[in-house]
Design an enzyme around this catalytic site. Sequence first.
Site, PDB file in Angstrom:
ATOM      1  N   GLU A 120      -1.354   9.562   3.361  1.00 48.81           N
ATOM      2  CA  GLU A 120      -1.983   8.711   4.510  1.00 48.81           C
ATOM      3  C   GLU A 120      -1.244   8.899   5.680  1.00 48.81           C
ATOM      4  O   GLU A 120      -2.104   9.131   6.564  1.00 48.81           O
ATOM      5  CB  GLU A 120      -1.653   7.199   4.007  1.00 48.81           C
ATOM      6  CG  GLU A 120      -2.588   6.859   2.808  1.00 48.81           C
ATOM      7  CD  GLU A 120      -2.277   7.093   1.511  1.00 48.81           C
ATOM      8  OE1 GLU A 120      -0.953   7.552   1.226  1.00 48.81           O
ATOM      9  OE2 GLU A 120      -2.876   6.618   0.359  1.00 48.81           O
ATOM     10  N   HIS A 179      -1.034  -3.995  -4.456  1.00 43.90           N
ATOM     11  CA  HIS A 179      -2.456  -3.698  -4.054  1.00 43.90           C
ATOM     12  C   HIS A 179      -3.197  -5.074  -3.452  1.00 43.90           C
ATOM     13  O   HIS A 179      -4.465  -5.229  -3.336  1.00 43.90           O
ATOM     14  CB  HIS A 179      -3.675  -3.437  -5.180  1.00 43.90           C
ATOM     15  CG  HIS A 179      -3.461  -1.999  -5.512  1.00 43.90           C
ATOM     16  ND1 HIS A 179      -2.385  -1.418  -6.351  1.00 43.90           N
ATOM     17  CD2 HIS A 179      -4.418  -1.146  -5.140  1.00 43.90           C
ATOM     18  CE1 HIS A 179      -2.913  -0.158  -6.514  1.00 43.90           C
ATOM     19  NE2 HIS A 179      -3.886   0.220  -5.610  1.00 43.90           N
TER      20      HIS A 179
END
Lengths: 326, 336
Positions: free
Chosen positions: A60, A129
């Site tokens: 990322e 998450h």
Amino acid sequence: MAETAYWEAIRRAHDEEMANDKMVICMGEDIGIAGGTYKATSGLYEKYGEERVIDTPISENSYTGIGIGASMVGMRPIIEIMSINFALLALDTLINAAAKIRYMSGGQLQCPIVMRTPGGTAHQLAAQHSARLARMFMSTSGLRVVTPRGPLDAYGMLKSAIRSNDPVIIIEHEQMYNLKEDIPEEEFFRPLEGAEVVREGSDITLIGYNYSVHLCLEAAKRLEADGISAEVLDLRALKPLDRESIRKTVEKTNRVVIAEEDEAPVGVGAEIMAIILEDCFYALDSQPVRIHAADVPVPYNAKLEKAAIPNADDVYQGALKALGKI
Amino acid sequence: MKDADKKRILREMIFYRRFEDRTFEAYMERKIGGFLHLYTGQEAVATGVLEMAVTGQGQKNDYVVTGYRDHVHAIKTGAPAREVMAELYGKETGSSKGRGGSMHIFDASQNFMGGYALVGQPFPLAAGFALGAKHKGSDQIAICFLGDGANNQGTFHETMNMAKVWNLPVLFVCENNQYAIGTRIERSTAVLDQYKRVCAYDMEASQHDGMDVDVVMEASKKAIDFVRSGKGPYFIEFMTYRYRGHSMSDAKGYRTKEEEAEWEKRDPIKIYSERLIKEGIISQDDIKAWEKEIDDEIENDIIKFAEESPEPKVEDLTKYVLDDNPDPRWIGPLQK
């Protein structure tokens, strides 16, 4: 008008902007051949090819950095990060690079990237998450942060974000991708600044952003049944914030609830509360109320998760409190 | 190479050394604030690599990016030295209008894409410039200069991988001065030869003497030709040494005087000037004359410009945070 799901609205904005400008590319994990975790880029790989719809490795920070570098030489990258939790890995390139390069170069360079990412709780995805993190981005100079509440803004704000010359963080929400709304079939744009009154009312204001707007709207319906007229303000943009719209609605209704899905400390609600105190303290008839998540990592167990995350009833109860009814 | 070019290259290296020495003095006089990282000792690397790249031609230049030890890279790419000095002085006429300082020299008009203080951050940015150049069909390449210490960041591995997978036109230049601030490479890094680390990404790589500008130029030419021809990224390592501390606050207590003396025997300016004298291209007197000319230029033009330039206006504090002239169609305000 065409009934369009949130994910379809995002896909359409990508498609139109990629057709319009060859400098627009998109990149992210599984966005190409796989079509995107939430289908937001489905079909684009087949249409625009692997040079413009780039499947990235799970890196990322560096693929975001590559997008930023490309934006500095004229490209318009749309960077998808699969979950806002993973955007934490890209904070160096987003906050230390994208947000600062225009300033520290004395205005010579710009980083017109768009970073799209879902930031919210879904169903039992557990702590890693379920982060929301809007507060982290909205506290950073040099970024724009927007939170489209539905397909209209998801489409119109993404199109504006792609054309804007600033780095724009678009925070979406797992629970909104299938939300449907009629939107115009002709091309349109929605601005990246400005809060919006999405329901007029006179007794109290419920302020939300992203998914919490829907909690506010649901609470407003219940209040209506009680004979209370609630106004709902969607902040739409968290950076920069539309202070003027906050002041206007508080001066109109004199009572306010701020609903956020995130934890309270140093959060969106805290900032809105400060603005209210600074700009329209004397318009208040009661203490403002914050509705927010419990200050815990989001638990897996469904019952615990439900207890940790605010819902429409919490907003409703908060309104009753602000109204002095409980 | 023509004699005139050899002379120019030597003169440039002498200029860089004296420029950096003068910034040291200005720092001690408190004319320059913040952190100051000097390039003294490493001159042959930036000079030699960028001599082989496209520089000084504005927007046609290759894209150049580096860390915070960036003055010489900026000047060699095409940034005017007086603007670099004015930036160190924090002036409005500086390369970055006084907003960046020593660690953040930018000259977008020459594709000098900046100096960055986050170690390893330029790796992905450089790959992004290369992606953009490739996408636009340009034959420009990106050149990323970083030290050996940067190779222990995640961005190194992530970017090497993507640069190779996407076959990007980017040259990574590792200036191996063996110290990450004050930590010697053996104490921080499992593999000492940095060029070997990119074999994990199947990338072309080589290692060379970074104190001899002729060696740097020859090796760089091959690497740059490789990258520009579309064969993909290349990682080139130069063994070098910084004479001064990491920054001005560094007393160099982590290394010995003997080690420093060993490296200074192979000083890049000494090596090259002795060679050119031997070849009969210049004399010791020419060098003396240059030194005088350079000092005059630094004092009477560069320092004078920096001293006399205005500071940024406080009322401009919030300029350049976001686009100062945004298009209302995209930005708003929202029509109600």
